[in-house]
Design a protein around this motif. Structure first.
Motif, short mmCIF file in Angstrom:
data_model
loop_
_atom_site.label_atom_id
_atom_site.label_comp_id
_atom_site.label_asym_id
_atom_site.label_seq_id
_atom_site.Cartn_x
_atom_site.Cartn_y
_atom_site.Cartn_z
N VAL A 167 -107.43 14.04 78.24
CA VAL A 167 -107.80 13.10 77.20
C VAL A 167 -109.31 13.18 76.98
CG1 VAL A 167 -107.97 10.65 76.60
CG2 VAL A 167 -105.86 11.56 77.60
N MET A 168 -109.71 13.21 75.71
CA MET A 168 -111.13 13.22 75.33
C MET A 168 -111.41 11.97 74.50
SD MET A 168 -111.88 17.22 74.36
CE MET A 168 -111.31 16.97 72.72
N ILE A 169 -112.48 11.27 74.89
CA ILE A 169 -112.88 10.05 74.18
C ILE A 169 -114.32 10.23 73.71
CG2 ILE A 169 -113.28 7.57 74.38
CD1 ILE A 169 -111.00 7.44 76.39
N ALA A 170 -114.53 10.08 72.41
CA ALA A 170 -115.84 10.25 71.78
C ALA A 170 -116.72 9.02 72.05
CB ALA A 170 -115.66 10.50 70.29
N PRO A 171 -117.98 9.05 71.60
CA PRO A 171 -118.89 7.92 71.84
C PRO A 171 -118.44 6.62 71.17
CG PRO A 171 -120.13 9.86 71.18
CD PRO A 171 -118.68 10.18 70.96
N ASN A 172 -118.86 5.53 71.80
CA ASN A 172 -118.70 4.19 71.25
C ASN A 172 -117.25 3.77 71.02
OD1 ASN A 172 -121.57 3.87 71.07
ND2 ASN A 172 -121.50 5.19 69.27
N VAL A 173 -116.39 4.13 71.95
CA VAL A 173 -114.98 3.73 71.87
C VAL A 173 -114.77 2.49 72.74
CG1 VAL A 173 -112.61 4.42 72.47
CG2 VAL A 173 -114.14 6.03 71.31
N SER A 174 -113.92 1.58 72.24
CA SER A 174 -113.62 0.34 72.96
C SER A 174 -112.12 0.17 73.11
CB SER A 174 -114.20 -0.86 72.22
OG SER A 174 -115.60 -0.77 72.12
N LEU A 175 -111.67 -0.09 74.34
CA LEU A 175 -110.28 -0.37 74.63
C LEU A 175 -110.21 -1.81 75.13
CD1 LEU A 175 -110.69 2.78 74.97
CD2 LEU A 175 -108.67 2.71 76.39
N PHE A 176 -109.53 -2.67 74.37
CA PHE A 176 -109.48 -4.10 74.67
C PHE A 176 -108.08 -4.52 75.05
CE2 PHE A 176 -112.85 -4.40 71.09
CZ PHE A 176 -113.89 -4.12 71.97
N THR A 177 -107.84 -4.82 76.33
CA THR A 177 -106.56 -5.43 76.72
C THR A 177 -106.64 -6.94 76.60
OG1 THR A 177 -107.03 -5.69 79.09
CG2 THR A 177 -106.10 -3.56 78.38
N ALA A 178 -107.84 -7.48 76.60
CA ALA A 178 -108.05 -8.93 76.56
C ALA A 178 -107.90 -9.48 75.15
CB ALA A 178 -109.43 -9.27 77.10
N ALA A 179 -107.30 -10.66 75.06
CA ALA A 179 -107.13 -11.34 73.77
C ALA A 179 -107.15 -12.85 74.00
CB ALA A 179 -105.83 -10.91 73.11
N HIS A 180 -107.25 -13.56 72.91
CA HIS A 180 -107.27 -15.02 72.95
C HIS A 180 -106.24 -15.56 71.98
CE1 HIS A 180 -110.94 -15.00 75.35
NE2 HIS A 180 -111.31 -13.97 74.60
N PRO A 181 -105.72 -16.76 72.24
CA PRO A 181 -104.72 -17.35 71.35
C PRO A 181 -105.26 -17.56 69.94
CG PRO A 181 -104.88 -18.60 73.40
CD PRO A 181 -106.01 -17.63 73.40
N ILE A 182 -104.38 -17.52 68.97
CA ILE A 182 -104.73 -17.81 67.59
C ILE A 182 -105.03 -19.30 67.43
CG2 ILE A 182 -103.88 -17.78 65.20
CD1 ILE A 182 -104.43 -15.00 66.38
N ASP A 183 -104.32 -20.14 68.17
CA ASP A 183 -104.51 -21.59 68.11
C ASP A 183 -105.94 -21.94 68.53
OD1 ASP A 183 -104.70 -24.32 69.31
OD2 ASP A 183 -102.57 -24.42 68.80
N PRO A 184 -106.73 -22.57 67.63
CA PRO A 184 -108.12 -22.84 67.94
C PRO A 184 -108.33 -23.79 69.12
CG PRO A 184 -107.52 -23.88 65.87
CD PRO A 184 -106.36 -23.03 66.30
N LYS A 185 -107.39 -24.73 69.34
CA LYS A 185 -107.51 -25.67 70.46
C LYS A 185 -107.42 -24.91 71.79
CE LYS A 185 -105.50 -29.93 72.36
NZ LYS A 185 -105.42 -29.51 73.73
N LEU A 186 -106.41 -24.04 71.91
CA LEU A 186 -106.26 -23.25 73.14
C LEU A 186 -107.45 -22.32 73.34
CD1 LEU A 186 -102.46 -22.32 72.97
CD2 LEU A 186 -103.55 -24.05 74.42
N ARG A 187 -107.90 -21.73 72.26
CA ARG A 187 -109.04 -20.81 72.34
C ARG A 187 -110.30 -21.55 72.81
NH1 ARG A 187 -108.30 -18.87 67.50
NH2 ARG A 187 -110.06 -19.92 66.52
N THR A 188 -110.52 -22.74 72.25
CA THR A 188 -111.68 -23.54 72.64
C THR A 188 -111.61 -23.96 74.11
OG1 THR A 188 -111.92 -24.34 70.39
CG2 THR A 188 -112.99 -25.64 72.09
N GLU A 189 -110.41 -24.20 74.59
CA GLU A 189 -110.22 -24.57 76.00
C GLU A 189 -110.44 -23.39 76.94
OE1 GLU A 189 -106.29 -26.21 76.13
OE2 GLU A 189 -106.88 -28.05 75.10
N GLY A 190 -110.52 -22.16 76.39
CA GLY A 190 -110.80 -20.99 77.22
C GLY A 190 -109.59 -20.17 77.63
#
Length: 191
Positions: free
Chosen positions: A101-124
């Motif tokens: 596998v070859m990965i070029a510059p400035n690539v980001s792999l994000f497994t982390a996400a946050h809920p769409i619900d703003p209340k849950l997101r604000t709570e962390g």
């Protein structure tokens, strides 16, 4: 009752209250600080840090500094892996990368996400979904791969793509959102 770490790895909603996960991220940051500031000629020493940090590595790999990740232990790379400058892997869930596998510059792999619900997101609250990249994949510069995505063997992801859904094997895909634009023939040529 599951710990925040167990919930994170299982892909469930969790709250990181500064305990075990915070300490593990600090450990990774310490190793990455050493890795990223090391003399460029110290390739073997840098590779030892990656072997200590990652859950699994092949025998042949090269990670160009600077590199960033959250934990490291959720990252598995195969043989003959190469990543160019500024790879970022947020590895709350598994990130499994195949051989060649070859990965070029400035690539980001994000497994982390946050809920769409703003209340849950604000709570962390947050959650993680795994990323899988097959064998013989080339990922172009400035690409973002979102949580839960799989990329099939032999595929090419064009520069600047935002990969939000699975990409099958043997295709060229590009764009925001990333979509298949053509197949790759068995001989390696494109249609």
């Amino acid at each position: 009752m599951k710990s925040a770490k167990e919930k994170m790895i299982a892909g469930e909603l969790f709250l990181d209250m500064g305990g075990e996960l915070f300490q593990e991220r600090q450990h990774a940051k310490k190793l990455l600080h050493e890795f990223n500031l090391m003399d460029p000629t110290k390739v073997k020493a840098r590779n030892q840090i990656i072997k200590k940090l990652f859950g699994k590595t092949g025998n042949r790999f090269f990670v160009e500094p600077p590199f960033r990740c959250d934990y490291g232990y959720n990252i598995e790379i195969g043989e003959n892996f190469y990543s160019n400058y500024n790879l970022v892997i947020l590895d709350g869930a598994k990130v499994i990368i195949g051989d060649n596998v070859m990965i070029a510059p400035n690539v980001s792999l994000f497994t982390a996400a946050h809920p769409i619900d703003p209340k849950l997101r604000t709570e962390g609250w947050e959650f993680s979904k795994p990323i899988t990249i097959g064998n013989q994949v080339w990922i172009g510069g400035n690409t973002v791969i979102n949580p839960g995505v799989s990329i099939g063997d032999n595929s090419v992801i064009g520069s600047g793509s935002v990969v939000t859904k699975d990409i099958p094997a043997n295709v060229v895909a590009v764009g925001n959102p990333c979509r298949v634009i053509r197949s790759i023939l068995p001989e390696g040529n494109v249609e």
